[in-house]
Design a protein around this motif. Structure first.
Motif, PDB file in Angstrom:
ATOM      1  N   GLU A  43     -18.522 -19.186  18.654  1.00  0.00           N
ATOM      2  CA  GLU A  43     -19.369 -20.284  19.133  1.00  0.00           C
ATOM      3  C   GLU A  43     -19.189 -20.613  20.607  1.00  0.00           C
ATOM      4  O   GLU A  43     -20.040 -21.263  21.211  1.00  0.00           O
ATOM      5  CB  GLU A  43     -19.122 -21.539  18.291  1.00  0.00           C
ATOM      6  CG  GLU A  43     -19.672 -21.402  16.874  1.00  0.00           C
ATOM      7  CD  GLU A  43     -19.809 -22.743  16.172  1.00  0.00           C
ATOM      8  OE1 GLU A  43     -19.823 -23.780  16.875  1.00  0.00           O
ATOM      9  OE2 GLU A  43     -19.880 -22.737  14.940  1.00  0.00           O
ATOM     10  N   THR A  44     -18.064 -20.215  21.176  1.00  0.00           N
ATOM     11  CA  THR A  44     -17.869 -20.456  22.602  1.00  0.00           C
ATOM     12  C   THR A  44     -17.110 -19.278  23.205  1.00  0.00           C
ATOM     13  O   THR A  44     -16.420 -18.538  22.488  1.00  0.00           O
ATOM     14  CB  THR A  44     -17.101 -21.770  22.857  1.00  0.00           C
ATOM     15  OG1 THR A  44     -17.060 -22.032  24.259  1.00  0.00           O
ATOM     16  CG2 THR A  44     -15.671 -21.675  22.343  1.00  0.00           C
ATOM     17  N   GLY A  45     -17.243 -19.077  24.507  1.00  0.00           N
ATOM     18  CA  GLY A  45     -16.557 -17.954  25.140  1.00  0.00           C
ATOM     19  C   GLY A  45     -16.472 -18.122  26.644  1.00  0.00           C
ATOM     20  O   GLY A  45     -17.212 -18.919  27.241  1.00  0.00           O
ATOM     21  N   HIS A  61     -18.996 -18.585  31.486  1.00  0.00           N
ATOM     22  CA  HIS A  61     -18.605 -19.304  30.270  1.00  0.00           C
ATOM     23  C   HIS A  61     -19.864 -19.774  29.562  1.00  0.00           C
ATOM     24  O   HIS A  61     -20.928 -19.928  30.166  1.00  0.00           O
ATOM     25  CB  HIS A  61     -17.680 -20.484  30.597  1.00  0.00           C
ATOM     26  CG  HIS A  61     -18.271 -21.500  31.528  1.00  0.00           C
ATOM     27  ND1 HIS A  61     -19.139 -22.491  31.113  1.00  0.00           N
ATOM     28  CD2 HIS A  61     -18.117 -21.666  32.871  1.00  0.00           C
ATOM     29  CE1 HIS A  61     -19.488 -23.236  32.146  1.00  0.00           C
ATOM     30  NE2 HIS A  61     -18.888 -22.755  33.229  1.00  0.00           N
ATOM     31  N   GLU A  62     -19.745 -19.995  28.259  1.00  0.00           N
ATOM     32  CA  GLU A  62     -20.901 -20.355  27.457  1.00  0.00           C
ATOM     33  C   GLU A  62     -20.479 -21.313  26.353  1.00  0.00           C
ATOM     34  O   GLU A  62     -19.518 -21.072  25.617  1.00  0.00           O
ATOM     35  CB  GLU A  62     -21.525 -19.085  26.843  1.00  0.00           C
ATOM     36  CG  GLU A  62     -22.791 -19.309  26.039  1.00  0.00           C
ATOM     37  CD  GLU A  62     -24.035 -19.527  26.896  1.00  0.00           C
ATOM     38  OE1 GLU A  62     -25.089 -19.877  26.331  1.00  0.00           O
ATOM     39  OE2 GLU A  62     -23.939 -19.346  28.128  1.00  0.00           O
ATOM     40  N   ASN A  63     -21.217 -22.428  26.258  1.00  0.00           N
ATOM     41  CA  ASN A  63     -21.067 -23.375  25.154  1.00  0.00           C
ATOM     42  C   ASN A  63     -19.640 -23.933  25.043  1.00  0.00           C
ATOM     43  O   ASN A  63     -19.105 -24.079  23.941  1.00  0.00           O
ATOM     44  CB  ASN A  63     -21.477 -22.720  23.826  1.00  0.00           C
ATOM     45  CG  ASN A  63     -21.780 -23.749  22.754  1.00  0.00           C
ATOM     46  OD1 ASN A  63     -22.226 -24.857  23.062  1.00  0.00           O
ATOM     47  ND2 ASN A  63     -21.521 -23.411  21.508  1.00  0.00           N
ATOM     48  N   HIS A 120      -7.716 -22.483  18.942  1.00  0.00           N
ATOM     49  CA  HIS A 120      -7.243 -21.120  19.155  1.00  0.00           C
ATOM     50  C   HIS A 120      -8.399 -20.257  19.658  1.00  0.00           C
ATOM     51  O   HIS A 120      -9.572 -20.650  19.563  1.00  0.00           O
ATOM     52  CB  HIS A 120      -6.699 -20.516  17.853  1.00  0.00           C
ATOM     53  CG  HIS A 120      -5.526 -21.252  17.289  1.00  0.00           C
ATOM     54  ND1 HIS A 120      -5.637 -22.527  16.765  1.00  0.00           N
ATOM     55  CD2 HIS A 120      -4.224 -20.886  17.153  1.00  0.00           C
ATOM     56  CE1 HIS A 120      -4.451 -22.935  16.343  1.00  0.00           C
ATOM     57  NE2 HIS A 120      -3.573 -21.957  16.562  1.00  0.00           N
ATOM     58  N   HIS A 121      -8.073 -19.087  20.161  1.00  0.00           N
ATOM     59  CA  HIS A 121      -9.132 -18.160  20.568  1.00  0.00           C
ATOM     60  C   HIS A 121      -8.651 -16.721  20.417  1.00  0.00           C
ATOM     61  O   HIS A 121      -7.450 -16.458  20.251  1.00  0.00           O
ATOM     62  CB  HIS A 121      -9.585 -18.433  22.009  1.00  0.00           C
ATOM     63  CG  HIS A 121      -8.576 -18.085  23.066  1.00  0.00           C
ATOM     64  ND1 HIS A 121      -8.366 -16.809  23.513  1.00  0.00           N
ATOM     65  CD2 HIS A 121      -7.720 -18.875  23.768  1.00  0.00           C
ATOM     66  CE1 HIS A 121      -7.426 -16.808  24.450  1.00  0.00           C
ATOM     67  NE2 HIS A 121      -7.012 -18.058  24.622  1.00  0.00           N
ATOM     68  N   LEU A 136     -12.089 -11.184  28.201  1.00  0.00           N
ATOM     69  CA  LEU A 136     -13.147 -11.867  27.461  1.00  0.00           C
ATOM     70  C   LEU A 136     -12.478 -12.670  26.353  1.00  0.00           C
ATOM     71  O   LEU A 136     -11.750 -12.103  25.532  1.00  0.00           O
ATOM     72  CB  LEU A 136     -14.124 -10.850  26.872  1.00  0.00           C
ATOM     73  CG  LEU A 136     -15.087 -11.373  25.791  1.00  0.00           C
ATOM     74  CD1 LEU A 136     -16.007 -12.456  26.358  1.00  0.00           C
ATOM     75  CD2 LEU A 136     -15.895 -10.226  25.191  1.00  0.00           C
ATOM     76  N   ASN A 137     -12.688 -13.978  26.345  1.00  0.00           N
ATOM     77  CA  ASN A 137     -12.120 -14.851  25.320  1.00  0.00           C
ATOM     78  C   ASN A 137     -13.230 -15.502  24.517  1.00  0.00           C
ATOM     79  O   ASN A 137     -14.254 -15.921  25.091  1.00  0.00           O
ATOM     80  CB  ASN A 137     -11.256 -15.952  25.952  1.00  0.00           C
ATOM     81  CG  ASN A 137      -9.993 -15.403  26.585  1.00  0.00           C
ATOM     82  OD1 ASN A 137      -9.540 -14.314  26.249  1.00  0.00           O
ATOM     83  ND2 ASN A 137      -9.427 -16.150  27.514  1.00  0.00           N
TER      84      ASN A 137
END
Length: 371
Positions: A43-45, A61-63, A120-121, A136-137
């Protein structure tokens, strides 16, 4: 299971199409990140670029939840964390689950904003062959671990992104080579045509002085000779700027050679080891050239001091003369094309140019370029 695999294949195809579009790096990565989140449960990165010195830059970055997005993503951009440390040590080779992210923990502790359930990611290095470019996370609310299938998909996307980054870097290198070749061609043309014509005019004017007995005509030929000689000096300096041969022996030798062409006596002092990236070295060289041009044209003196200091993060340059100086009624407005050119070049690499000057007390040009 088969349906999920087909869906992932289609997603990878769509991301590949985005990455092959001719667009700016940041827009390309933003589009790929958006497509990844749109087609998965992530959902996010966010994407970090990390250079050879470990300096990191949040490139896309996104969301992001408000806690991570606050103050221009301050919590994401500052401090250390497990994934960046492992990347810098060469220990991060594939997609991995992160047990706990220090940056996210700090954001939740120090921010009053909502963290969106992100604790967490997962992380994966962006690579192409033996080269690594960054990370990339991705994350999902209330998720502390991703499946092997999700990590495998993440690795496939990271491989595509790494290949696209490498392609863009190679394209930029090719463009730089083409630019150098064009500069060399133009320098040759100027040397073979305009430079030779000016030299011929100088000889003709010298002959005219000797051929006449009338003082007014002699003075006219002398003026032509002087102006042509000045134009020759300008032309040689321009050719040197287009094709700085001295730069092959290092920036200091290059600037000394340029000073010789301008007829300047340079005092040079260096502190630190000069081992700069090519773009920083050329930017510094061009700015110093313009500063020396200003000394010759406007200071009224033919001596200048040049101080170069190299630190682990910045290169600092001071060009100083004891000439007439200048006065600017409106400091924020630059009436000099040369000064504006220096500022533009420095801004292009996130550097700065300032000056200290006073009428009849000389000028100092102060340059700082990060690298």
């Amino acid at each position: 299971m088969l349906s999920n695999e087909l869906s992932n294949i289609e997603l990878l195809k769509e991301i590949a199409e985005l990455l092959n579009e001719e667009t700016e790096m940041e827009k390309m990565l933003q589009g790929a990140l958006h497509k990844l989140l749109e087609g998965t449960l992530f959902e996010t990165g966010w994407i970090f670029f990390i250079d050879e010195k470990g300096k990191q830059q949040l490139i896309a970055h996104e969301n992001l939840p408000n806690a991570l997005k606050q103050n221009d993503c301050r919590h994401l951009q500052k401090g250390g964390c497990w994934c960046v440390s492992r990347f810098q040590n060469g220990e991060l080779k594939k997609a991995s689950n992160i047990i706990e992210c220090k940056r996210i923990v700090n954001a939740r502790k120090m921010s009053n904003e909502d963290s969106g359930g992100i604790t967490h990611h997962a992380t994966v290095p962006l690579q192409s062959g033996q080269e690594s470019f960054g990370l990339l996370n991705v994350a999902t609310p209330n998720t502390i671990r991703f499946s092997e299938g999700e990590l495998a998909l993440l690795e496939s996307v990271a491989f595509q992104i790494g290949s696209a980054i490498k392609r863009i870097f190679l394209t930029k290198q090719e463009q730089q080579v083409a630019l150098v070749q064009e500069r060399n061609r133009l320098a040759r043309d100027l040397h073979d045509s305009v430079n030779q014509l000016l030299f011929s005019v100088t000889l003709t004017a010298r002959g005219g002085v000797e051929m006449t007995e009338q003082q007014e005509i002699k003075d006219t030929f002398k003026e032509i000779q002087y102006l042509t000689q000045e134009a020759l000096t300008e032309m040689r300096a321009l050719i040197w700027q287009l094709r700085p041969k001295g730069l092959e022996s290092g920036i200091i030798e290059g600037l000394k050679g340029y000073g010789d062409i301008l007829g300047l006596s340079l005092t040079v002092k260096v502190k630190g080891v000069i081992n700069l990236p090519a773009i920083i070295e050329e930017t510094l060289f061009r700015i110093a050239q313009e500063a020396l041009n200003n000394v010759r044209k406007h200071s009224g003196v033919l001596q200048a001091e040049l101080y170069l200091t190299v630190t682990p993060t910045d290169v600092l340059l001071v060009v100083k003369d004891e000439g007439c100086g200048f006065h600017m009624k409106e400091p924020k407005k630059l009436h000099s094309i040369g000064l504006q050119s220096m500022k533009d070049r420095a801004n292009f690499v996130d550097g700065t140019v300032d000056w200290v000057t006073e009428w009849e007390k000389g000028t100092e040009i102060l340059v700082r370029l990060p690298y």
